[in-house]
Design a protein around this motif. Sequence first.
Motif, PDB file in Angstrom:
ATOM      1  N   GLU A 192       1.649  13.201  13.207  1.00 43.07           N
ATOM      2  CA  GLU A 192       1.108  12.084  12.425  1.00 43.07           C
ATOM      3  C   GLU A 192       1.396  10.759  13.109  1.00 43.07           C
ATOM      4  OE1 GLU A 192       3.012  14.528  11.084  1.00 43.07           O
ATOM      5  OE2 GLU A 192       1.615  15.528   9.721  1.00 43.07           O
ATOM      6  N   GLU A 193       2.635  10.579  13.573  1.00 46.89           N
ATOM      7  CA  GLU A 193       3.001   9.331  14.245  1.00 46.89           C
ATOM      8  C   GLU A 193       2.237   9.154  15.551  1.00 46.89           C
ATOM      9  OE1 GLU A 193       7.592   9.056  12.558  1.00 46.89           O
ATOM     10  OE2 GLU A 193       7.197  10.099  14.451  1.00 46.89           O
ATOM     11  N   ARG A 194       2.046  10.221  16.286  1.00 44.31           N
ATOM     12  CA  ARG A 194       1.303  10.155  17.547  1.00 44.31           C
ATOM     13  C   ARG A 194      -0.144   9.739  17.299  1.00 44.31           C
ATOM     14  NH1 ARG A 194       4.153  12.403  21.587  1.00 44.31           N
ATOM     15  NH2 ARG A 194       2.409  13.173  22.823  1.00 44.31           N
ATOM     16  N   THR A 195      -0.722  10.262  16.232  1.00 43.91           N
ATOM     17  CA  THR A 195      -2.098   9.890  15.885  1.00 43.91           C
ATOM     18  C   THR A 195      -2.162   8.415  15.492  1.00 43.91           C
ATOM     19  OG1 THR A 195      -2.587  12.151  15.209  1.00 43.91           O
ATOM     20  CG2 THR A 195      -4.028  10.413  14.340  1.00 43.91           C
ATOM     21  N   ILE A 196      -1.206   7.962  14.706  1.00 43.13           N
ATOM     22  CA  ILE A 196      -1.152   6.550  14.302  1.00 43.13           C
ATOM     23  C   ILE A 196      -0.944   5.652  15.515  1.00 43.13           C
ATOM     24  CG2 ILE A 196       0.295   4.869  13.082  1.00 43.13           C
ATOM     25  CD1 ILE A 196       0.566   7.050  10.860  1.00 43.13           C
ATOM     26  N   LEU A 197      -0.096   6.069  16.450  1.00 43.71           N
ATOM     27  CA  LEU A 197       0.120   5.268  17.659  1.00 43.71           C
ATOM     28  C   LEU A 197      -1.142   5.216  18.515  1.00 43.71           C
ATOM     29  CD1 LEU A 197       3.751   6.425  18.467  1.00 43.71           C
ATOM     30  CD2 LEU A 197       3.036   4.138  17.713  1.00 43.71           C
ATOM     31  N   ALA A 198      -1.864   6.328  18.616  1.00 45.14           N
ATOM     32  CA  ALA A 198      -3.137   6.317  19.351  1.00 45.14           C
ATOM     33  C   ALA A 198      -4.129   5.382  18.670  1.00 45.14           C
ATOM     34  CB  ALA A 198      -3.703   7.735  19.445  1.00 45.14           C
ATOM     35  N   MET A 199      -4.206   5.444  17.347  1.00 42.77           N
ATOM     36  CA  MET A 199      -5.100   4.536  16.609  1.00 42.77           C
ATOM     37  C   MET A 199      -4.709   3.089  16.857  1.00 42.77           C
ATOM     38  SD  MET A 199      -5.472   6.525  12.949  1.00 42.77           S
ATOM     39  CE  MET A 199      -6.632   5.316  12.244  1.00 42.77           C
ATOM     40  N   THR A 200      -3.408   2.817  16.823  1.00 40.89           N
ATOM     41  CA  THR A 200      -2.920   1.452  17.040  1.00 40.89           C
ATOM     42  C   THR A 200      -3.338   0.936  18.406  1.00 40.89           C
ATOM     43  OG1 THR A 200      -1.031   1.849  15.585  1.00 40.89           O
ATOM     44  CG2 THR A 200      -0.846   0.000  17.122  1.00 40.89           C
ATOM     45  N   GLU A 201      -3.159   1.756  19.422  1.00 41.62           N
ATOM     46  CA  GLU A 201      -3.534   1.329  20.768  1.00 41.62           C
ATOM     47  C   GLU A 201      -5.037   1.117  20.889  1.00 41.62           C
ATOM     48  OE1 GLU A 201      -1.826   4.086  23.578  1.00 41.62           O
ATOM     49  OE2 GLU A 201       0.209   3.433  23.092  1.00 41.62           O
ATOM     50  N   GLU A 202      -5.816   2.050  20.380  1.00 38.86           N
ATOM     51  CA  GLU A 202      -7.270   1.962  20.537  1.00 38.86           C
ATOM     52  C   GLU A 202      -7.878   0.799  19.756  1.00 38.86           C
ATOM     53  OE1 GLU A 202      -8.861   5.874  19.728  1.00 38.86           O
ATOM     54  OE2 GLU A 202      -7.707   6.757  21.367  1.00 38.86           O
ATOM     55  N   ILE A 203      -7.347   0.522  18.582  1.00 34.71           N
ATOM     56  CA  ILE A 203      -7.870  -0.595  17.793  1.00 34.71           C
ATOM     57  C   ILE A 203      -7.363  -1.925  18.354  1.00 34.71           C
ATOM     58  CG2 ILE A 203      -7.846  -1.691  15.510  1.00 34.71           C
ATOM     59  CD1 ILE A 203      -7.867   1.221  14.346  1.00 34.71           C
ATOM     60  N   SER A 205       0.848  -1.197   0.000  1.00 33.92           N
ATOM     61  CA  SER A 205       0.000   0.000   0.000  1.00 33.92           C
ATOM     62  C   SER A 205       0.884   1.249   0.000  1.00 33.92           C
ATOM     63  CB  SER A 205      -0.919  -0.001   1.225  1.00 33.92           C
ATOM     64  OG  SER A 205      -0.176   0.305   2.406  1.00 33.92           O
ATOM     65  N   ASP A 206       0.242   2.390  -0.004  1.00 36.37           N
ATOM     66  CA  ASP A 206       0.964   3.660   0.048  1.00 36.37           C
ATOM     67  C   ASP A 206       1.309   4.083   1.467  1.00 36.37           C
ATOM     68  OD1 ASP A 206       0.965   3.997  -2.715  1.00 36.37           O
ATOM     69  OD2 ASP A 206      -0.958   5.038  -2.713  1.00 36.37           O
ATOM     70  N   LEU A 207       1.133   3.194   2.421  1.00 32.64           N
ATOM     71  CA  LEU A 207       1.453   3.496   3.813  1.00 32.64           C
ATOM     72  C   LEU A 207       2.955   3.697   3.960  1.00 32.64           C
ATOM     73  CD1 LEU A 207      -0.036   3.752   6.533  1.00 32.64           C
ATOM     74  CD2 LEU A 207       0.408   1.335   6.897  1.00 32.64           C
ATOM     75  N   ASP A 208       3.337   4.808   4.554  1.00 35.55           N
ATOM     76  CA  ASP A 208       4.748   5.106   4.809  1.00 35.55           C
ATOM     77  C   ASP A 208       5.370   3.970   5.615  1.00 35.55           C
ATOM     78  OD1 ASP A 208       6.876   7.504   5.105  1.00 35.55           O
ATOM     79  OD2 ASP A 208       6.694   6.442   7.029  1.00 35.55           O
ATOM     80  N   LYS A 209       6.569   3.561   5.244  1.00 31.50           N
ATOM     81  CA  LYS A 209       7.209   2.402   5.892  1.00 31.50           C
ATOM     82  C   LYS A 209       7.513   2.667   7.369  1.00 31.50           C
ATOM     83  CE  LYS A 209       6.840   0.076   2.186  1.00 31.50           C
ATOM     84  NZ  LYS A 209       5.571  -0.597   2.023  1.00 31.50           N
ATOM     85  N   THR A 210       7.839   3.894   7.717  1.00 33.02           N
ATOM     86  CA  THR A 210       8.044   4.218   9.134  1.00 33.02           C
ATOM     87  C   THR A 210       6.738   4.069   9.892  1.00 33.02           C
ATOM     88  OG1 THR A 210       9.888   5.707   8.674  1.00 33.02           O
ATOM     89  CG2 THR A 210       8.747   6.022  10.771  1.00 33.02           C
ATOM     90  N   HIS A 211       5.657   4.594   9.319  1.00 31.30           N
ATOM     91  CA  HIS A 211       4.339   4.449   9.952  1.00 31.30           C
ATOM     92  C   HIS A 211       3.998   2.976  10.147  1.00 31.30           C
ATOM     93  CE1 HIS A 211       2.970   8.654   8.355  1.00 31.30           C
ATOM     94  NE2 HIS A 211       3.859   8.745   9.322  1.00 31.30           N
ATOM     95  N   LEU A 212       4.243   2.183   9.119  1.00 29.86           N
ATOM     96  CA  LEU A 212       3.919   0.755   9.183  1.00 29.86           C
ATOM     97  C   LEU A 212       4.703   0.054  10.287  1.00 29.86           C
ATOM     98  CD1 LEU A 212       2.447  -1.712   8.101  1.00 29.86           C
ATOM     99  CD2 LEU A 212       4.193  -1.881   6.302  1.00 29.86           C
ATOM    100  N   ILE A 235      -4.003   2.574   7.345  1.00 33.52           N
ATOM    101  CA  ILE A 235      -3.592   2.497   8.751  1.00 33.52           C
ATOM    102  C   ILE A 235      -4.418   1.430   9.480  1.00 33.52           C
ATOM    103  CG2 ILE A 235      -3.554   3.734  10.965  1.00 33.52           C
ATOM    104  CD1 ILE A 235      -3.069   6.340   9.269  1.00 33.52           C
ATOM    105  N   ILE A 236      -5.722   1.495   9.322  1.00 27.85           N
ATOM    106  CA  ILE A 236      -6.600   0.528   9.994  1.00 27.85           C
ATOM    107  C   ILE A 236      -6.302  -0.895   9.532  1.00 27.85           C
ATOM    108  CG2 ILE A 236      -9.010  -0.219  10.266  1.00 27.85           C
ATOM    109  CD1 ILE A 236      -9.750   2.815  10.252  1.00 27.85           C
ATOM    110  N   MET A 237      -6.114  -1.096   8.246  1.00 27.96           N
ATOM    111  CA  MET A 237      -5.805  -2.438   7.744  1.00 27.96           C
ATOM    112  C   MET A 237      -4.466  -2.941   8.275  1.00 27.96           C
ATOM    113  SD  MET A 237      -8.484  -3.344   6.207  1.00 27.96           S
ATOM    114  CE  MET A 237      -7.947  -4.866   5.440  1.00 27.96           C
ATOM    115  N   ALA A 238      -3.492  -2.049   8.406  1.00 26.39           N
ATOM    116  CA  ALA A 238      -2.192  -2.443   8.960  1.00 26.39           C
ATOM    117  C   ALA A 238      -2.331  -2.878  10.413  1.00 26.39           C
ATOM    118  CB  ALA A 238      -1.192  -1.296   8.830  1.00 26.39           C
ATOM    119  N   ILE A 239      -3.138  -2.149  11.177  1.00 31.69           N
ATOM    120  CA  ILE A 239      -3.353  -2.495  12.582  1.00 31.69           C
ATOM    121  C   ILE A 239      -4.070  -3.840  12.691  1.00 31.69           C
ATOM    122  CG2 ILE A 239      -4.497  -1.801  14.730  1.00 31.69           C
ATOM    123  CD1 ILE A 239      -4.121   1.168  13.665  1.00 31.69           C
ATOM    124  N   ILE A 240      -5.072  -4.047  11.872  1.00 36.05           N
ATOM    125  CA  ILE A 240      -5.788  -5.325  11.863  1.00 36.05           C
ATOM    126  C   ILE A 240      -4.841  -6.470  11.531  1.00 36.05           C
ATOM    127  CG2 ILE A 240      -7.520  -6.682  10.581  1.00 36.05           C
ATOM    128  CD1 ILE A 240      -9.082  -3.981  10.285  1.00 36.05           C
TER     129      ILE A 240
END
Length: 145
Positions: free
Chosen positions: A84-95, A28-35, A123-128
């Motif tokens: 952006e990373e903080r938001t992704i980390l919050a999403m990761t924890e909550e999901i 996907s187009d997800l940034d590798k650091t984010h992933l 992001i959601i698919m990566a967390i799943i």
Amino acid sequence: MKKRIDLSNVVSSGYKRIIALDSFVQNSDLDKTHLELIKVRASQINGCAYCLNLHTRDAMNQGETAQRIFLLNAWRETELFTEEERTILAMTEEITLISERGLTEETYEMATKLFNEEYIGFIIMAIITINAWNRVAVSTHKPID
């Protein structure tokens, strides 16, 4: 740990579908650091030694610093991570901890301010996906390489 079932052999068609989902996320187009942040943080929460070993190594090979990895489980207490990373980390924890509150409206709204809908979907698919892998590795006692 005592050896357990090898899902890749016993239920290979289902296992291959997780691999296909993983391939979708990887391409996907997800940034590798984010992933990698998603993979490491979810694996910390889920206590998955196999995935932590694999993904911290992958993150460092992609240029992630040891300091950020060491402080990832305390990301709220440091300024080392971008908005952006903080938001992704919050999403990761909550999901990952979905039974506690799920993805909160506050976190989702922050994501919509920073990312387009497709990126939020990635992001959601990566967390799943990493949560699926964590559950495979932990429940089967997958040995660390």
